[in-house]
Scaffold this motif. Structure first.
Motif, mmCIF file in Angstrom:
data_model
loop_
_atom_site.group_PDB
_atom_site.id
_atom_site.type_symbol
_atom_site.label_atom_id
_atom_site.label_comp_id
_atom_site.label_asym_id
_atom_site.label_seq_id
_atom_site.Cartn_x
_atom_site.Cartn_y
_atom_site.Cartn_z
ATOM 1 N N UNK A 149 0.834 -1.210 0.000
ATOM 2 C CA UNK A 149 0.000 0.000 0.000
ATOM 3 C C UNK A 149 0.865 1.255 0.000
ATOM 4 N N UNK A 150 1.882 1.279 0.837
ATOM 5 C CA UNK A 150 2.780 2.455 0.872
ATOM 6 C C UNK A 150 3.538 2.599 -0.456
ATOM 7 N N UNK A 151 3.868 1.464 -1.081
ATOM 8 C CA UNK A 151 4.629 1.495 -2.335
ATOM 9 C C UNK A 151 3.764 1.467 -3.573
ATOM 10 N N UNK A 152 2.413 1.525 -3.358
ATOM 11 C CA UNK A 152 1.456 1.472 -4.489
ATOM 12 C C UNK A 152 1.832 0.336 -5.462
ATOM 13 N N UNK A 153 1.985 -0.846 -4.870
ATOM 14 C CA UNK A 153 2.431 -2.018 -5.643
ATOM 15 C C UNK A 153 1.349 -3.090 -5.676
ATOM 16 N N UNK A 154 1.229 -3.748 -6.815
ATOM 17 C CA UNK A 154 0.379 -4.941 -6.896
ATOM 18 C C UNK A 154 1.130 -6.110 -6.279
ATOM 19 N N UNK A 155 0.376 -7.019 -5.677
ATOM 20 C CA UNK A 155 0.982 -8.196 -5.050
ATOM 21 C C UNK A 155 0.698 -9.425 -5.918
ATOM 22 N N UNK A 156 1.748 -10.179 -6.205
ATOM 23 C CA UNK A 156 1.605 -11.399 -7.006
ATOM 24 C C UNK A 156 1.814 -12.617 -6.099
ATOM 25 N N UNK A 157 0.728 -13.373 -5.843
ATOM 26 C CA UNK A 157 0.847 -14.553 -4.982
ATOM 27 C C UNK A 157 1.584 -15.683 -5.706
ATOM 28 N N UNK A 158 2.568 -16.254 -5.030
ATOM 29 C CA UNK A 158 3.334 -17.366 -5.607
ATOM 30 C C UNK A 158 3.286 -18.557 -4.644
ATOM 31 N N UNK A 217 7.048 -27.140 -8.223
ATOM 32 C CA UNK A 217 6.159 -26.327 -9.054
ATOM 33 C C UNK A 217 6.068 -24.926 -8.456
ATOM 34 N N UNK A 218 6.318 -23.930 -9.287
ATOM 35 C CA UNK A 218 6.155 -22.532 -8.885
ATOM 36 C C UNK A 218 4.896 -22.035 -9.585
ATOM 37 N N UNK A 219 3.823 -21.829 -8.803
ATOM 38 C CA UNK A 219 2.551 -21.396 -9.381
ATOM 39 C C UNK A 219 2.373 -19.902 -9.119
ATOM 40 N N UNK A 220 2.383 -19.118 -10.194
ATOM 41 C CA UNK A 220 2.304 -17.659 -10.098
ATOM 42 C C UNK A 220 0.892 -17.218 -10.478
ATOM 43 N N UNK A 221 0.182 -16.618 -9.523
ATOM 44 C CA UNK A 221 -1.200 -16.208 -9.762
ATOM 45 C C UNK A 221 -1.258 -14.765 -10.273
ATOM 46 N N UNK A 222 -2.451 -14.318 -10.587
ATOM 47 C CA UNK A 222 -2.632 -12.966 -11.122
ATOM 48 C C UNK A 222 -2.402 -11.912 -10.044
ATOM 49 N N UNK A 223 -1.958 -10.698 -10.439
ATOM 50 C CA UNK A 223 -1.698 -9.632 -9.473
ATOM 51 C C UNK A 223 -2.947 -9.224 -8.692
ATOM 52 N N UNK A 224 -2.741 -8.896 -7.423
ATOM 53 C CA UNK A 224 -3.811 -8.386 -6.546
ATOM 54 C C UNK A 224 -3.541 -6.913 -6.282
ATOM 55 N N UNK A 225 -4.555 -6.083 -6.482
ATOM 56 C CA UNK A 225 -4.401 -4.642 -6.255
ATOM 57 C C UNK A 225 -5.008 -4.233 -4.915
ATOM 58 N N UNK A 226 -4.295 -3.369 -4.202
ATOM 59 C CA UNK A 226 -4.809 -2.792 -2.958
ATOM 60 C C UNK A 226 -5.133 -1.309 -3.143
ATOM 61 N N UNK A 264 -5.258 -12.180 3.424
ATOM 62 C CA UNK A 264 -6.045 -12.451 2.209
ATOM 63 C C UNK A 264 -5.146 -12.981 1.093
ATOM 64 N N UNK A 265 -3.942 -12.398 0.985
ATOM 65 C CA UNK A 265 -2.980 -12.861 -0.034
ATOM 66 C C UNK A 265 -2.515 -14.278 0.304
ATOM 67 N N UNK A 266 -2.224 -14.506 1.581
ATOM 68 C CA UNK A 266 -1.752 -15.832 1.995
ATOM 69 C C UNK A 266 -2.809 -16.904 1.714
ATOM 70 N N UNK A 267 -4.078 -16.531 1.829
ATOM 71 C CA UNK A 267 -5.158 -17.486 1.523
ATOM 72 C C UNK A 267 -5.108 -17.926 0.056
#
Length: 196
Positions: free
Chosen positions: A134-143, A156-165, A184-187
């Motif tokens: 949030x402070x860095x205005x960054x999307x989070x990519x769950x891996x 296996x490295x499973x890369x999901x779609x970016x999450x915006x806050x 929420x991201x960890x879920x």
């Protein structure tokens, strides 16, 4: 060739030779924009596996400050863009360093649980992930790193779609709010881990 690129090529070779290494969803990592890579953490090999999966961005990984107690290791980690952090009490200067790296175009690598959690269990997500995003205005990519970590077995490295806050950028959030958003991201990471 830079030291970083050389080491990354060694990491990739290691992952391919000693493990059945597969990356799913690499296209979900954008070529530009502020991003944080958030992965589960079960082994010391996890930073190697995550860095090896990312070919279009330079990754600056957040690591526990204790790793920097050894002067030689500290120099190597510094060259590999590892950012030391006090896991119990991140300093303002650490937060500033992370935000600076985001501005410079690095993808920030972080383990939301803050420490290794072995086996199929997961720990609780720390507030830091959402705070930095949030402070860095960054999307989070769950891996999700899915592996038993035995030599010559599947990783296996499973890369999901970016999450915006983005909706939270102008809100005043408490430590509990940040923890909830990190959770929420960890879920998502957990869901993909158990699914695959």
């Amino acid at each position: 060739m830079s030291f970083y690129k050389f080491v990354l090529s060694v990491f990739r070779l290691y992952s391919k030779v000693f493990y059945k290494y597969e990356v799913i969803g690499a296209e979900n990592i954008p070529d530009e924009g502020n991003i944080i890579l958030a992965a589960n953490h079960k082994s010391n090999l996890d930073p190697i596996f995550v860095a090896s999966a990312v070919k279009n961005r330079k990754v600056a990984t957040i690591g526990k400050k204790e790793l920097f107690n050894n002067k030689i290791l500290a120099k190597i980690l510094d060259k590999l863009c590892v950012i030391p952090i006090d896991r119990d009490n991140p300093s303002i200067s650490t937060i500033k360093t992370i935000l600076k790296k985001l501005k410079e175009g690095y993808a920030i690598g972080i383990f939301p649980e803050g420490t290794r959690v072995k086996g199929n269990a997961f720990g609780d997500a720390k507030a830091g992930l959402a705070l930095f995003a949030i402070k860095g205005k960054a999307n989070v990519i769950p891996i999700s790193i899915i592996s038993g970590y035995s030599l010559f077995n599947k990783v296996t490295i499973y890369i999901d779609k970016p999450i915006s806050f983005e909706e939270y950028y102008k809100q005043k959030l408490s430590a509990d709010d940040y923890e909830r958003l990190s959770g929420d991201v960890l879920e998502v990471i957990k869901d993909n881990y158990y699914k695959k």
